[in-house]
Design an enzyme around this catalytic site. Structure first.
Site, PDB file in Angstrom:
ATOM      1  N   SER A 137      -3.724 -30.998 -22.852  1.00  0.00           N
ATOM      2  CA  SER A 137      -4.781 -30.319 -22.113  1.00  0.00           C
ATOM      3  C   SER A 137      -4.455 -30.241 -20.630  1.00  0.00           C
ATOM      4  O   SER A 137      -3.784 -31.121 -20.083  1.00  0.00           O
ATOM      5  CB  SER A 137      -6.078 -31.109 -22.317  1.00  0.00           C
ATOM      6  OG  SER A 137      -7.046 -30.759 -21.357  1.00  0.00           O
ATOM      7  N   TYR A 163     -11.683 -38.000 -21.519  1.00  0.00           N
ATOM      8  CA  TYR A 163     -10.978 -37.053 -22.389  1.00  0.00           C
ATOM      9  C   TYR A 163      -9.599 -36.742 -21.806  1.00  0.00           C
ATOM     10  O   TYR A 163      -8.571 -36.867 -22.475  1.00  0.00           O
ATOM     11  CB  TYR A 163     -11.785 -35.758 -22.561  1.00  0.00           C
ATOM     12  CG  TYR A 163     -10.956 -34.642 -23.145  1.00  0.00           C
ATOM     13  CD1 TYR A 163     -10.533 -34.697 -24.477  1.00  0.00           C
ATOM     14  CD2 TYR A 163     -10.547 -33.556 -22.370  1.00  0.00           C
ATOM     15  CE1 TYR A 163      -9.735 -33.689 -25.002  1.00  0.00           C
ATOM     16  CE2 TYR A 163      -9.761 -32.550 -22.892  1.00  0.00           C
ATOM     17  CZ  TYR A 163      -9.356 -32.626 -24.206  1.00  0.00           C
ATOM     18  OH  TYR A 163      -8.549 -31.644 -24.728  1.00  0.00           O
ATOM     19  N   LYS A 167      -5.651 -37.765 -23.173  1.00  0.00           N
ATOM     20  CA  LYS A 167      -4.548 -36.824 -23.387  1.00  0.00           C
ATOM     21  C   LYS A 167      -3.322 -37.244 -22.557  1.00  0.00           C
ATOM     22  O   LYS A 167      -2.184 -37.171 -23.023  1.00  0.00           O
ATOM     23  CB  LYS A 167      -4.977 -35.396 -23.018  1.00  0.00           C
ATOM     24  CG  LYS A 167      -5.977 -34.787 -23.990  1.00  0.00           C
ATOM     25  CD  LYS A 167      -5.316 -34.481 -25.321  1.00  0.00           C
ATOM     26  CE  LYS A 167      -6.265 -33.885 -26.336  1.00  0.00           C
ATOM     27  NZ  LYS A 167      -5.618 -33.653 -27.633  1.00  0.00           N
TER      28      LYS A 167
END
Length: 353
Positions: A137, A163, A167
């Protein structure tokens, strides 16, 4: 050890939004696909063996696939899948992915996204499957130090949410894995903001509960499922004060995975490499509202509310490297993204249900 077959691809999280579109492209390209998904973000009817997204993918392609309802944290179940099939490569999409939600339940995000990934990599290593396309991402870049973002931009510095950190941590694990064992081949694809739907309108984004992402939220307002859009902040340093993002059509993104797979199996590729997948254009929240309103012919009601934790002002990429080394570039415009998202939502007002 059974002979590996480079045409057999295991797709984790293949019933979700990005995964299902990638599965469709893989099937069209003649790959055999095995999907592992725990259906945390995918709908399956009680009387069906497969989630609805994959039933529709098979109808659209005229091809079949194999599906296992498995959580990546269930190591024994995962090992069984690898022992049954001559898997040549893994595409790893399975992850929780809502930026805002990750700030409220960080442990759930770290457990699912990092522990699940480690277990997958351990099982791959034991099975001798060392080819991986990882769904990463743009959030790994944190708050941009410069724009457009290139792959040389530092990662992990100032990540604004769990989040994005999850990643980033998995990318670091993969770098260490690839440098410790030269037989690993890993491509990490750093997505910007995937939106839109398959042009048929038969598969698209169907988030459980209130959408965390802009386009499905706008779609649900347009179709009457949500009363109005909440715009988080209009005091950012952007042309209209709302957050600016690089939106990429889901089909461009799905095709990017096919290009990555070809690169992975080329003779000259080894180790770990990351590529940006985006259009290089930044659009604000209100730009997208306007474009969607034009595509759907519907007025989109919205309220400006306070900023959301974990959000940044602007993020858009330079995807020249993906063009130079993978031969891939995004071809679809914001008008296409909105038209296809609206076709999906208007055909399926309640998503897959």
């Amino acid at each position: 050890m059974s002979q590996k077959n480079s045409r057999i691809v295991l797709v984790t999280g293949g019933a979700g939004f990005v995964g299902s579109h990638a599965v469709l492209v893989l099937l069209e390209e003649g790959y055999s696909v095995i999907v592992v998904d725990n259906l945390v973000n995918a709908y399956k009817a009680e009387n069906e063996e497969l989630p609805e997204s994959l039933i529709r993918v098979m109808k659209l392609t005229g091809k079949s696939l194999i599906f296992y309802n498995i959580n990546l944290c269930d190591k024994n179940a995962l090992k069984e899948v690898f022992s049954k099939h001559k898997i040549g490569c893994v595409m790893h999409f399975a992850a929780l992915k809502a930026v805002g939600e990750s700030c409220t339940i960080p442990l759930t995000y770290y457990s699912n996204n990092i522990t699940g990934s480690i277990i997958l990599f351990e099982v791959m290593k034991e099975a001798g499957v060392k080819n991986l396309v990882y769904s990463s991402s743009s959030t790994v870049y944190g708050n941009p130090q410069f724009l457009p973002l290139t792959e040389t931009h530092p990662t992990g510095q100032g990540c604004t949410n769990p989040y994005g950190k999850s990643k980033y941590f998995v990318e670091e694990i993969l770098k260490d894995l690839a440098s410790s064992d030269k037989s690993w081949k890993v491509i990490s694809l750093r997505y910007f903001n995937p939106v839109g739907a398959h042009p048929s309108g038969d598969i698209g984004e169907d988030p459980a509960g209130i959408p965390n992402n802009l386009m499905p939220y706008i779609s649900q307002v347009a179709v009457g499922r949500q009363p109005k859009l909440l715009v988080y902040g209009n005091d950012y340093e952007t042309h209209d004060g709302t957050g600016v993002r690089d939106y990429i059509h889901i089909m461009d993104l799905a095709e990017g995975h096919n290009y990555a797979l070809k690169k992975l199996f080329s003779q000259d590729f080894s180790g770990f490499k990351a590529y940006n997948l985006g259009t290089g254009c930044g659009y604000s929240v209100l730009d997208v509202v306007k474009a969607f309103s034009a595509a759907s012919g519907r007025k989109i009601a919205y309220d400006i509310v306070g900023r959301r934790e974990g959000d940044i002002a602007s993020s858009y990429c330079d995807s020249t490297l993906a063009f130079k080394e993978l031969g891939w570039k995004a071809n679809r415009l914001l008008t296409d993204m909105c038209a296809d998202a609206w076709r999906w939502q208007s055909k399926n007002p309640n998503g897959f249900q």
